[in-house]
Write a protein that holds these residues in place. Structure first.
Motif, PDB file in Angstrom:
ATOM      1  N   LEU A 104      40.782  41.199  45.740  1.00 25.07           N
ATOM      2  CA  LEU A 104      41.321  40.529  44.549  1.00 25.07           C
ATOM      3  C   LEU A 104      41.231  41.413  43.314  1.00 25.07           C
ATOM      4  O   LEU A 104      42.174  41.464  42.511  1.00 25.07           O
ATOM      5  N   SER A 105      40.123  42.096  43.145  1.00 22.90           N
ATOM      6  CA  SER A 105      40.015  42.966  41.972  1.00 22.90           C
ATOM      7  C   SER A 105      40.959  44.158  42.100  1.00 22.90           C
ATOM      8  O   SER A 105      41.549  44.611  41.102  1.00 22.90           O
ATOM      9  N   GLY A 106      41.137  44.677  43.313  1.00 22.69           N
ATOM     10  CA  GLY A 106      42.087  45.761  43.520  1.00 22.69           C
ATOM     11  C   GLY A 106      43.512  45.322  43.235  1.00 22.69           C
ATOM     12  O   GLY A 106      44.284  46.050  42.593  1.00 22.69           O
ATOM     13  N   PHE A 107      43.885  44.132  43.698  1.00 22.82           N
ATOM     14  CA  PHE A 107      45.224  43.615  43.427  1.00 22.82           C
ATOM     15  C   PHE A 107      45.425  43.422  41.931  1.00 22.82           C
ATOM     16  O   PHE A 107      46.476  43.775  41.381  1.00 22.82           O
ATOM     17  N   ARG A 108      44.424  42.881  41.281  1.00 20.01           N
ATOM     18  CA  ARG A 108      44.497  42.644  39.828  1.00 20.01           C
ATOM     19  C   ARG A 108      44.816  43.933  39.074  1.00 20.01           C
ATOM     20  O   ARG A 108      45.663  43.936  38.169  1.00 20.01           O
ATOM     21  N   GLU A 109      44.167  45.014  39.429  1.00 18.95           N
ATOM     22  CA  GLU A 109      44.377  46.271  38.725  1.00 18.95           C
ATOM     23  C   GLU A 109      45.703  46.916  39.112  1.00 18.95           C
ATOM     24  O   GLU A 109      46.427  47.427  38.257  1.00 18.95           O
TER      25      GLU A 109
END
Length: 487
Positions: free
Chosen positions: A256-261
Motif C-alpha cells: 500500500l505504501s509503495g502504491f501510494r508513492e
C-alpha cells in the motif's frame, strides 16, 4: 385511442405522438393526468408488472437481496415516452418513485414498497460513431453492453469495475474506473444526456442546453430526473496490459505504501488499485491458498502495449508476488473479470470515504480490519482518482472532491442473510476506524441507505448550488430515492 411515443431516435413513433415537439431539446408535456392504471397502460409501450402478474416477482428484484420490496407497479420502459408516462403516473398519484438502470444500487434505490419503479432495462441500445469518437447509450445499458459496442472500434471511456453495473447510475454519481487517471471520470466524458424531469418534460442537457442541469447530473446522482440516454466522448483504448497480483498480508504495508508513492507521478495510462480479497478458487492461485486473505493489486496499463510489461512490473517491486494473472487482454475482459464474485442475490452493505492522503495510520487501520473479510465476495478497494480527474476544477461538475487522491470502498457482500448482523458490524467498525483518517465525504455510488446525514459533506462547496438546481427541476422532490439533495 391508444398511442405510444418514443424520443430515442424512432422518427415514426415521434410522428405518432402529438405532444412531442420537433425540437427535442424540450418536450413540454406538463402535469398530464395519469390517475389510473388504465391511463398508464394506455400510454406505455413497454411491459407493466403489478402484483399477481406473471413475471412480477422477477421484475421487482434488484441486485442487493437485502431489499425485498413489493412495488405497486414496475414499468419496464422501452423509450422516453414510457418514462414520461410513468413519471406522470407517480406524480399524479403521489407515489414514491424508484428509478432502476443496472439495478446495482446497494441502498436499494432501484425498488420501493408500494410505489412505482421505472425499469430502464428495456433501453440498452448503444450506438457508436467511430468518426466523431462518441457513443450514445440507452438509460438501461450496462458497461458490458457499452464496452461490447465500443471495443469493436478500438474505443472506450471510463467505466466501472463490474460489467453488469449500469452506465447511467455509475456516471450520474461520478464514475470511477480503471481508465480514470488517463481519461477522467465517466461524468467528465459525458457530452449530453436525455432527461425526463419531474413535471414530465423531456430535456436535453449539455454544455449548450440546460447547462445547469448538465452540471448537476455530472456527480449529483439521480436527484434531477430520469436519464434515458447518455452520449460519451471515447478514446482509443483496445488492448490493455494488466490483471490481478496477489501479495501476502504480511507485505500489505509495503504494497500500500509503495502504491501510494508510485501512483503520485506515474504515467496517467497506468491505472488499477490495491485491494483486500479472499482468494477465490481460480486456477492461477495455488490450490492450498484458496480461501486465504491477500493484498491484491489489479493493474491496468492502457498505453502502448509494448510498454505494458515494464509498467506493470513496477507493482512487482513492492513485495514478492504469490500469484498473478497478468498480460495483454481486451479492455472489456478486465472490466468483466470480477463479475463472478458479484452475482445478483447477495446481501450488500457498503461504506466509503474520499482520502486525500493514504497515511501510514490509515494503512494500519486497514490492517486491523481487512483480515476479517466476511466472505469471498467481500472486498476493500482503494481507487486512485488523481491524474486527469484533478484537471477538472472542484466546481466544474457536481463531483466535488477533485483534490482527493483515493476513493475507498468497504464493500460488504455475502450470500447468507444469517451473516447480515456480523457483516454489517464488520463494515461499520472498519469505516468508523478509517473515518478520522479520511475526508468527511464519500463517493455517493458507494454509500449505504443510512448515509443521508453525509449528503452536504459529499458535495462540499457544490451543495448549495445543487439545491438550487433541485428546486428548479424537482421542487416537490419526486426523485428522493437516492442520496437525496432536498429542495
Amino acid at each position: 385511442m391508444r398511442f405510444r411515443a418514443t424520443l430515442d431516435g424512432d422518427d415514426r413513433s415521434a410522428r405518432r405522438a402529438p405532444y412531442v415537439r420537433a425540437d427535442l431539446r424540450q418536450a413540454t408535456v406538463r402535469g398530464a393526468d395519469m390517475s389510473t392504471m388504465d391511463d398508464l397502460r394506455e400510454r406505455t409501450r413497454g411491459q407493466i408488472f403489478t402484483e399477481g402478474d406473471e413475471g412480477y416477482d422477477e421484475a421487482r428484484r434488484v441486485h442487493n437481496a437485502m431489499h425485498d420490496k413489493r412495488p405497486q407497479v414496475v414499468v419496464r420502459c422501452e423509450n422516453a415516452g414510457d418514462v414520461m408516462a410513468a413519471v406522470d403516473y407517480a406524480r399524479t398519484n403521489q407515489l414514491d418513485l424508484a428509478v432502476r438502470g443496472g439495478a446495482h444500487s446497494v441502498p436499494g434505490f432501484g425498488t420501493v414498497e408500494g410505489g412505482v419503479v421505472i425499469d430502464l432495462s428495456g433501453m440498452r441500445n448503444v450506438r457508436v460513431n467511430p468518426v466523431s469518437r462518441t457513443a450514445r447509450a440507452g438509460g438501461g445499458a450496462t458497461w458490458g453492453d457499452f464496452n461490447a459496442a465500443t471495443h469493436a472500434f478500438g474505443l472506450a471511456t471510463t467505466g466501472g469495475i463490474i460489467s453488469t453495473t449500469g452506465v447511467g447510475g455509475l456516471t450520474l454519481g461520478g464514475g470511477i474506473g480503471y481508465l480514470a487517471r488517463g481519461l477522467g471520470l465517466s461524468c467528465d466524458n459525458l457530452i449530453s444526456a436525455d432527461v425526463v424531469t419531474a413535471d414530465g418534460r423531456f430535456l436535453i442537457a449539455s454544455e449548450k442546453d440546460n447547462e445547469d442541469l448538465f452540471w448537476a447530473l455530472r456527480g449529483g446522482g439521480g436527484n434531477f430526473g430520469v436519464v434515458t440516454a447518455l452520449e460519451f466522448r471515447l478514446a482509443p483504448v483496445s488492448t490493455i496490459y494488466g490483471g490481478p497480483m496477489l501479495f501476502e498480508m504480511s507485505d500489505a504495508t509495503a504494497v500500500l505504501s509503495g502504491f501510494r508513492e508510485l501512483i503520485k507521478d506515474a504515467p496517467e495510462q497506468l491505472g488499477g488499485f490495491p485491494a483486500f480479497q479472499i482468494a477465490p478458487p481460480l486456477p492461477f492461485i495455488p490450490e492450498d491458498r484458496h480461501g486465504e486473505v491477500f493484498t491484491f493489486i489489479v493493474g491496468c496499463w492502457a498505453g502502448d502495449p509494448d510498454q505494458g510489461e515494464a509498467q506493470i512490473s513496477k507493482y512487482r517491486e513492492f513485495a514478492p508476488v504469490v500469484a498473478e494473472h497478468v498480460g495483454p487482454m481486451p479492455y472489456p475482459a478486465l472490466n468483466s473479470a470480477f463479475d463472478g464474485l458479484v452475482p445478483p442475490g447477495l446481501q450488500h452493505y457498503w461504506k466509503a470515504n474520499f482520502v486525500t492522503e493514504l497515511t501510514d495510520e490509515a494503512i494500519k487501520a486497514h490492517l486491523r480490519h481487512a483480515p476479517a473479510l466476511p466472505a469471498v465476495n467481500s472486498t476493500v478497494h482503494i481507487y486512485p482518482i488523481n491524474g486527469a480527474c484533478h484537471r477538472v476544477t472542484p466546481d466544474g461538475t457536481a463531483f466535488a472532491y477533485r483534490d482527493a487522491n483515493f476513493a475507498t470502498v468497504i464493500a460488504g457482500m455475502w450470500p447468507d442473510p444469517a451473516q447480515n448482523e456480523a457483516g454489517v458490524e464488520w463494515v461499520r467498525s472498519y469505516y468508523d476506524d478509517l473515518s478520522p483518517l479520511s475526508e468527511a465525504g464519500g463517493y455517493i455510488n458507494f454509500m449505504a441507505d443510512d448515509d443521508q446525514g453525509r449528503i452536504r459533506d459529499n458535495y462540499k462547496q457544490n451543495y448549495d448550488r445543487l439545491v438550487e438546481v433541485k428546486r428548479k427541476y424537482d421542487p416537490g422532490n419526486l426523485f428522493h430515492l437516492n442520496q437525496n439533495i432536498a429542495p
